[in-house]
Design a protein around this motif. Structure first.
Motif, PDB file in Angstrom:
ATOM      1  N   TYR A 112      43.522  71.321  54.215  1.00 14.03           N
ATOM      2  CA  TYR A 112      43.438  70.340  55.301  1.00 14.03           C
ATOM      3  C   TYR A 112      42.040  70.237  55.879  1.00 14.03           C
ATOM      4  O   TYR A 112      41.647  69.202  56.422  1.00 14.03           O
ATOM      5  CB  TYR A 112      44.438  70.692  56.407  1.00 14.03           C
ATOM      6  N   LEU A 113      41.231  71.295  55.768  1.00  8.86           N
ATOM      7  CA  LEU A 113      39.879  71.264  56.315  1.00  8.86           C
ATOM      8  C   LEU A 113      38.934  70.388  55.499  1.00  8.86           C
ATOM      9  O   LEU A 113      37.838  70.052  55.959  1.00  8.86           O
ATOM     10  CB  LEU A 113      39.324  72.688  56.409  1.00  8.86           C
ATOM     11  N   TRP A 114      39.337  70.006  54.287  1.00 13.33           N
ATOM     12  CA  TRP A 114      38.527  69.095  53.483  1.00 13.33           C
ATOM     13  C   TRP A 114      38.988  67.653  53.625  1.00 13.33           C
ATOM     14  O   TRP A 114      38.382  66.748  53.034  1.00 13.33           O
ATOM     15  CB  TRP A 114      38.574  69.495  51.997  1.00 13.33           C
ATOM     16  N   TYR A 115      40.040  67.395  54.373  1.00  6.30           N
ATOM     17  CA  TYR A 115      40.544  66.032  54.512  1.00  6.30           C
ATOM     18  C   TYR A 115      39.463  65.082  55.058  1.00  6.30           C
ATOM     19  O   TYR A 115      39.245  64.002  54.528  1.00  6.30           O
ATOM     20  CB  TYR A 115      41.743  65.995  55.457  1.00  6.30           C
ATOM     21  N   PHE A 121      32.842  68.545  58.799  1.00  2.54           N
ATOM     22  CA  PHE A 121      33.241  67.140  58.822  1.00  2.54           C
ATOM     23  C   PHE A 121      34.316  66.888  59.876  1.00  2.54           C
ATOM     24  O   PHE A 121      34.343  65.838  60.505  1.00  2.54           O
ATOM     25  CB  PHE A 121      33.733  66.720  57.437  1.00  2.54           C
ATOM     26  N   MET A 122      35.195  67.870  60.060  1.00  3.71           N
ATOM     27  CA  MET A 122      36.178  67.741  61.138  1.00  3.71           C
ATOM     28  C   MET A 122      35.481  67.718  62.494  1.00  3.71           C
ATOM     29  O   MET A 122      35.829  66.928  63.373  1.00  3.71           O
ATOM     30  CB  MET A 122      37.166  68.901  61.089  1.00  3.71           C
ATOM     31  N   MET A 123      34.493  68.596  62.665  1.00  3.85           N
ATOM     32  CA  MET A 123      33.756  68.630  63.920  1.00  3.85           C
ATOM     33  C   MET A 123      33.033  67.309  64.171  1.00  3.85           C
ATOM     34  O   MET A 123      32.987  66.807  65.293  1.00  3.85           O
ATOM     35  CB  MET A 123      32.750  69.778  63.888  1.00  3.85           C
ATOM     36  N   LEU A 124      32.462  66.740  63.103  1.00  5.62           N
ATOM     37  CA  LEU A 124      31.747  65.474  63.258  1.00  5.62           C
ATOM     38  C   LEU A 124      32.688  64.347  63.638  1.00  5.62           C
ATOM     39  O   LEU A 124      32.327  63.463  64.431  1.00  5.62           O
ATOM     40  CB  LEU A 124      31.006  65.125  61.965  1.00  5.62           C
TER      41      LEU A 124
END
Length: 638
Positions: free
Chosen positions: A527-530, A265-268
Motif C-alpha cells: 500500500y505504501l507504493w500506491y 510519495f504518500m507524504m507528498l
C-alpha cells in the motif's frame, strides 16, 4: 509470502458485539466534556471577535496572518486522526517495530513541499490549491481536480467520524450515535463560525491533548511493567524489535525501501498538494513562515511516531504479564488499544477520560479541517469563477452555508458507513487511492512545461482508473480467494492522518498464502507504493498525450507555474559542466524578471511570436547571488 498490505483496522463490529468491559466514571465524563467545551469556546471566541467585520479572506484563509508555530501544529493535527492513534500501536503490538522506519520518509516528504510546492503556491497568492491548475492548464483541469478532491474527502470524513465512535462504543459502552452527533455538531459550529483561524487554534489545543493523552499511557504503562528498559528487553526477546529489512520487492508489505521511499510519495500527496495542508501554508503571514512551519512538523511527526510505537511495545509487554481475556483477543485489532487503556487506567479516575479526549481530538481536528477545506474549494473553484458578482456579505454567508452543509453531509456519511458492512472496506480505500493521482496531476503541471490540458485530464483519468483497478481488485481478489479477512485495515500516518494523512487500506489475511502470480501479483503491491505508482501513471500518460497533441504549442504558459527542476539540478554542477549540457539558452530579448509577472493568469501569460513552446529557466548566476532569479524564456520546438 504474505500478501497482506496493511494493518490499521477501522473498528468495525466484531463477532462479539456485546462486549463491554469498562464504563466511564463521573470524572472521566467531566474530562471528556471539557475537551468539547474548550474546543467549542475557541471557535466561538474567534467567531465573535470582530463580529460583523469578517471577510471571506478571514474565514477561509485566516487573513493570511498566521505565525509559524500554530500552523505547524495544525499541519500535524490535520492528519493525526483517531484512526492513527489506535492503528499504529496495534501495528507495533502485532508485527513489531518495522513500521518505525516510516519516519525515514518524513525528511524528504517535508523537504520537497517546503522548497518546491510552497514557493510556487505562495507566490501565486492562491486560496485554493486547485486554482493553480487553472493558471497552469485551464478551467476544465481545475474543475476535475476539485471534484476529485471533494469526492475523496466526502467519502472519508464520514468514516473518520463513525469508526472511532464505533470502537469506543464496543469497548466502553459509550453511546454510539451520541458520540457521532456530538463530534459532528461541535466541529460544524466552530468551523462554520470561526473559519480557518478557529480551526487552526483548536487544532493547537487538540494537538496538546493528543500528546498528553499518549504520554500518560506510556508513563503509567511502562511504570506498571517495570520501566522502558524492561519493555525494550522483553520486546527484543519476543522478536518485536525489528531490524532493517532491505528486500527491494515492492510486493512485500513493509521493508526499509517501502517505508522510507514509498512513503515519500504518500507524504507528498498529503503535505505537498492536499488542500487542507496547502490552505494552512497559504494562511501564513510570509513565505518564510510557511516554510518554517513545514520544517517544524518534522520533529513533531517523529515524536508522534515514537510515542505511538512505544505505546504498542508497552501494550505488548503488559499483555505478556496480564494476558487478554478471550473476548478481548477476539476483538478487532484497533480495539486492542482501547481495551489496553481501560485495563491500565481503570483505577485512576480521569485518565481514561483523558485518553478518550485524546482520541476524539484526533477526530475533531481531522473533521474540522475537512469541513473548512471543502467549503474553500467549493467556494473558490466551483462558485466564484461562475458568479464573480457576489458581494463580500453574500460570499461570507455562502461560505458558512457550505460549511454547515458539509457538516450535515458528514453526519449523513457516518450513517451510510454504519449500513455499509463489508463495503466499508472500499469506501476507506478510496481516500488513499485518490491521493496519488492528484499528486501526479500537480507534478505533471509543475515539472513538465510541455504538458497540456488534454494530457492533464487524460493522465488524471488514467491514474484514477489504475488506482481503483489495483485497490478494488485487491479487495475483490482476497474475498474471492476464500480468505477470511480481518476487518478492513487502514493505514494512516501517525503524522499525517487526519485526512490521513493519507489513508491506504487493504484487507489483510490472517495466514500466509502461496506467492501470487499474474494480476494477483499486481494486486499484492504494498500500500505504501500506491501513491508512487498512481502518480507516475498520471505523469507518463499525461506526457504521452501532451506530446502527441502538440504540447503547449500555440498556448500561453505562465513561467511562475513551473518549477525549473533541471536548471536547479544543473546549477549545482561546475560551470564547465553546465555549458557542456547546454542547460542555459541566452536570449536577451526574451529575458524577463519573475517580479514582472502578475499573480493571476489573465495578465501573467507569455506567448512568443513563432508559436513555439516558452519554457522558463533561471538566468545564469541570478539565483546564486541571492536575488530573485531572472528567467529566460527558452524556445523549444515540440
Amino acid at each position: 509470502m504474505s500478501v497482506g498490505v496493511n494493518t490499521f483496522a477501522p473498528l468495525l463490529p466484531t463477532s462479539d458485539t456485546n462486549v463491554v468491559t469498562s464504563t466511564f466514571s463521573l470524572v472521566d465524563y467531566v474530562v471528556f466534556v471539557l475537551l468539547l467545551v474548550l474546543s467549542l469556546a475557541i471557535g466561538l471566541y474567534h467567531a465573535f471577535r470582530g463580529w460583523g467585520q469578517h471577510t471571506v479572506g478571514q474565514l477561509l484563509m485566516a487573513d493570511r496572518k498566521m505565525s509559524c508555530l500554530p500552523v505547524a501544529l495544525s499541519l500535524l493535527a490535520t492528519f493525526q486522526s483517531a484512526v492513527a492513534i489506535l492503528g499504529v500501536p496495534s501495528e507495533i503490538y502485532r508485527f513489531g517495530t518495522q513500521y518505525w522506519f516510516l519516519g525515514c520518509c518524513y525528511f524528504l516528504g517535508l523537504l520537497i513541499p517546503a522548497h518546491v510546492f510552497i514557493p510556487v503556491f505562495y507566490r501565486l497568492h492562491l486560496t485554493s490549491a486547485y486554482e493553480y491548475l487553472e493558471l497552469r492548464f485551464n478551467k476544465a483541469v481545475r474543475v476535475c481536480g476539485t471534484v476529485t478532491f471533494i469526492f475523496q474527502m466526502v467519502i472519508y470524513m464520514g468514516v473518520v467520524l463513525y469508526a472511532p465512535s464505533l470502537a469506543l462504543n464496543a469497548v466502553t459502552g459509550f453511546d454510539l450515535w451520541l458520540s457521532v452527533l456530538t463530534l459532528g455538531i461541535v466541529c460544524t459550529v466552530y468551523a462554520l463560525q470561526g473559519g480557518l483561524k478557529a480551526v487552526i487554534w483548536t487544532d493547537v489545543f487538540q494537538t496538546l491533548v493528543m500528546f498528553l493523552g499518549q504520554l500518560v499511557v506510556i508513563i503509567v504503562g511502562s511504570a506498571k511493567v517495570g520501566g522502558l528498559g524492561h519493555v525494550w528487553e522483553v520486546a527484543s526477546q519476543h522478536g518485536r524489535i525489528s531490524g532493517i529489512v532491505l528486500d527491494p520487492d515492492p510486493f512485500v508489505r513493509h521493508t526499509f525501501w517501502t517505508l522510507a521511499f514509498g512513503g515519500v510519495f504518500m507524504m507528498l500527496s498529503l503535505y505537498g498538494v492536499n488542500q487542507a495542508q496547502v490552505q494552512r501554508y497559504l494562511s501564513s503571514r510570509t513565505e518564510k513562515a510557511a516554510v518554517l512551519s513545514c520544517y517544524a512538523v518534522f520533529p513533531c511527526q517523529q515524536l508522534v511516531l515514537c510515542m505511538s510505537c512505544l505505546i504498542g511495545l508497552v501494550m505488548f509487554v503488559y499483555y505478556q504479564e496480564y494476558p487478554m481475556s478471550t473476548q478481548q483477543a477476539q476483538a478487532a485489532p484497533d480495539q486492542f488499544v482501547l481495551y489496553f487503556v481501560m485495563d491500565l487506567l481503570k483505577g485512576l479516575p480521569g485518565l481514561p477520560g483523558l485518553f478518550i479526549a485524546c482520541l476524539f481530538s484526533g477526530s475533531l481536528s481531522t473533521i474540522s479541517s475537512a469541513f473548512n477545506s471543502l467549503a474553500t474549494v467549493t467556494m473558490e473553484d466551483l462558485i466564484r469563477p461562475w458568479f464573480p458578482q457576489f458581494s463580500e456579505v453574500q460570499a461570507i454567508m455562502l461560505s458558512r452555508i457550505l460549511a454547515f452543509g458539509y457538516g450535515l453531509l458528514c453526519l449523513g456519511m457516518a450513517y451510510i458507513s454504519s449500513q455499509m458492512g463489508p463495503v466499508l472496506q472500499a469506501a476507506l480505500s478510496i481516500f488513499g487511492m485518490v491521493g496519488g493521482p492528484l499528486l501526479g496531476l500537480f507534478c505533471l503541471g509543475m515539472f513538465f512545461p510541455c504538458a497540456n490540458p488534454l494530457g492533464a485530464i487524460v493522465g488524471l483519468l488514467a491514474g484514477l482508473i489504475m488506482a481503483f483497478w489495483i485497490g478494488i481488485g485487491s479487495i475483490v481478489t482476497k474475498m474471492a480467494s476464500g480468505v477470511a479477512p480481518s476487518p478492513p485495515n487502514i493505514s494512516s500516518f501517525s503524522l499525517p492522518s487526519n485526512l490521513t494523512t493519507v489513508t491506504m487500506t487493504t484487507l489483510m489475511p490472517s495466514t500466509t498464502l502461496s506467492k501470487p502470480t499474474g494480476l494477483q501479483r499486481l494486486y499484492s503491491l504494498s500500500y505504501l507504493w500506491y501513491s508512487a505508482h498512481n502518480s507516475t501513471t498520471v505523469i507518463v500518460v499525461g506526457l504521452i498525450v501532451s506530446l502527441l497533441t502538440g504540447g503547449m504549442r500555440g498556448r500561453a504558459l505562465n513561467p511562475r507555474t513551473i518549477y525549473p527542476v533541471l536548471p536547479k539540478l544543473l546549477a549545482l554542477l561546475p560551470m564547465s559542466c553546465q555549458k557542456r549540457f547546454h542547460c542555459i539558452s541566452y536570449s536577451q530579448d526574451l529575458s524577463v524578471d519573475t517580479a514582472a509577472f502578475p499573480e493571476k493568469m489573465s495578465n501573467g501569460m507569455l506567448k512568443n511570436s513563432r508559436d513555439k513552446e516558452a519554457v522558463a529557466v533561471p538566468e545564469e548566476g541570478s539565483a546564486r547571488q541571492g536575488n530573485s532569479p531572472t528567467f529566460i524564456l527558452q524556445e523549444t520546438s515540440l
